[in-house]
Design a protein around this motif. Structure first.
Motif, PDB file in Angstrom:
ATOM      1  N   SER A  46       0.835  -1.211   0.000  1.00 40.81           N
ATOM      2  CA  SER A  46       0.000   0.000   0.000  1.00 40.81           C
ATOM      3  C   SER A  46       0.866   1.255   0.000  1.00 40.81           C
ATOM      4  O   SER A  46       0.509   2.264  -0.610  1.00 40.81           O
ATOM      5  N   ASP A 155      -5.642  -1.107  -4.927  1.00 37.97           N
ATOM      6  CA  ASP A 155      -5.062  -1.669  -3.703  1.00 37.97           C
ATOM      7  C   ASP A 155      -5.977  -2.756  -3.144  1.00 37.97           C
ATOM      8  O   ASP A 155      -6.983  -2.449  -2.512  1.00 37.97           O
ATOM      9  N   GLU A 156      -5.625  -4.007  -3.392  1.00 40.94           N
ATOM     10  CA  GLU A 156      -6.426  -5.162  -2.954  1.00 40.94           C
ATOM     11  C   GLU A 156      -7.906  -4.938  -3.251  1.00 40.94           C
ATOM     12  O   GLU A 156      -8.755  -5.066  -2.361  1.00 40.94           O
TER      13      GLU A 156
HETATM   14 MG   LIG Z   1      -2.031  -2.834   2.160  1.00 45.25          MG
END
Ligand SMILES: [Mg+2]
Ligand SMILES: Nc1ncnc2c1ncn2[C@@H]1O[C@H](COP(=O)(O)OP(=O)(O)O)[C@@H](O)[C@H]1O
Length: 251
Positions: A46, A155-156
């Motif tokens: 991240s 992000d994910e």
């Molecule tokens: Mg992360």
């Protein structure tokens, strides 16, 4: 003039206090290409994505988008997080067009984006609290596309939805990247997601103690799209990535 690489990331170092989170990491993303950033929880995925998005400037190095060095967020980059982060006091269409109001041309564009992400035009009038998790994430993707980005940073993005929805959203991402020839950087901790989506996988290994610097490895996936998920379970890279991930978790 357009530049060959849409995103050029050159991170010499990123620290939190005494800790080095990212060290000497270079990455160039081409249009129509998906790069997965894979690594265990806490390894700095991240952090890297926020740097690429212009949300963190506390690092040494540079971020260039389409050949231009950035000093903050760029309209050429759409960012999509794990949670949809919709504003609860705005209807779906206004969330997509925010900070503009969904009127006239903006509303028409929001409605065509809803169609593109697999929702209906009249879903634009709904409130976020009435959406399922998968629908809300589709809205977040539509919002990420509103400014016609050439680069997607995710992000994910599919970690919080159920397995069936995850597969559909992965398929949607592949379709969108191809249709718009965007470059995409997808953070994931899921090897199978990386193998299904990515042309290239960057594996981040954290520094487990002060004596070791974090390192990254780049792997080309080299499988044509469309890919079959059951074929990927036997992909030679899968065993390599599993072994490295397990080793980096074990320290
Ligand atoms: Mg992360
Ligand atoms: N604002 C912060 N201040 C100090 N440490 C942080 C901060 N944000 C993240 N970290 C630490 O940096 C490391 C990398 O975090 P992060 O990039 O969120 O990892 P990942 O996304 O791979 O799980 C973690 O060990 C985390 O605890």
């Amino acid at each position: 003039m357009t530049h060959a690489a849409l995103l050029e990331l050159d991170i010499r170092a990123k620290h939190y206090g005494e800790r080095t989170i990212l060290d000497n990491l270079r990455l160039a993303l081409a249009p129509g290409q998906i790069t997965a950033l894979l690594g265990p929880s806490g390894c700095g995925k991240s952090t890297l994505l926020r740097i690429a998005a212009g949300l963190d400037r506390d690092f040494t190095g540079s971020v260039a988008i389409d050949g231009v060095v950035q000093h903050g967020p760029s309209p050429l980059a759409g960012v999509i997080f794990q949670e949809p982060r919709l504003l609860p006091w705005l209807r779906v269409a206004d969330n997509i067009t925010f900070p503009q109001r969904a009127n006239g041309a903006a509303l028409a564009r929001a409605q065509s984006l809803l169609d593109e992400v697999g929702l209906r035009a009249d879903d634009g009038a709904r409130w976020p609290k009435h959406l399922s998790g998968g629908m809300a994430q589709r809205v977040a993707i539509a919002r990420g596309l509103f400014a016609q980005p050439r680069l997607l940073l995710l992000d994910e993005p599919f970690s919080a939805v159920d397995a069936m929805t995850r597969m559909r959203l992965q398929q949607l991402l592949l379709t969108l990247v191809e249709a718009h020839r965007m470059a995409a950087l997808v953070v994931t901790h899921d090897i199978d997601e990386a193998l299904y989506l990515a042309d290239r996988i960057v594996l981040l290994e954290p520094a487990n103690d002060a004596a070791r610097q974090p390192v990254s490895h780049v792997f080309e996936v080299g499988a044509a799209h469309p890919r079959r998920r059951d074929d990927l379970t036997g992909h030679p890279l899968r065993a390599v990535l599993l072994e490295r991930l397990e080793a980096s978790i074990a320290g």
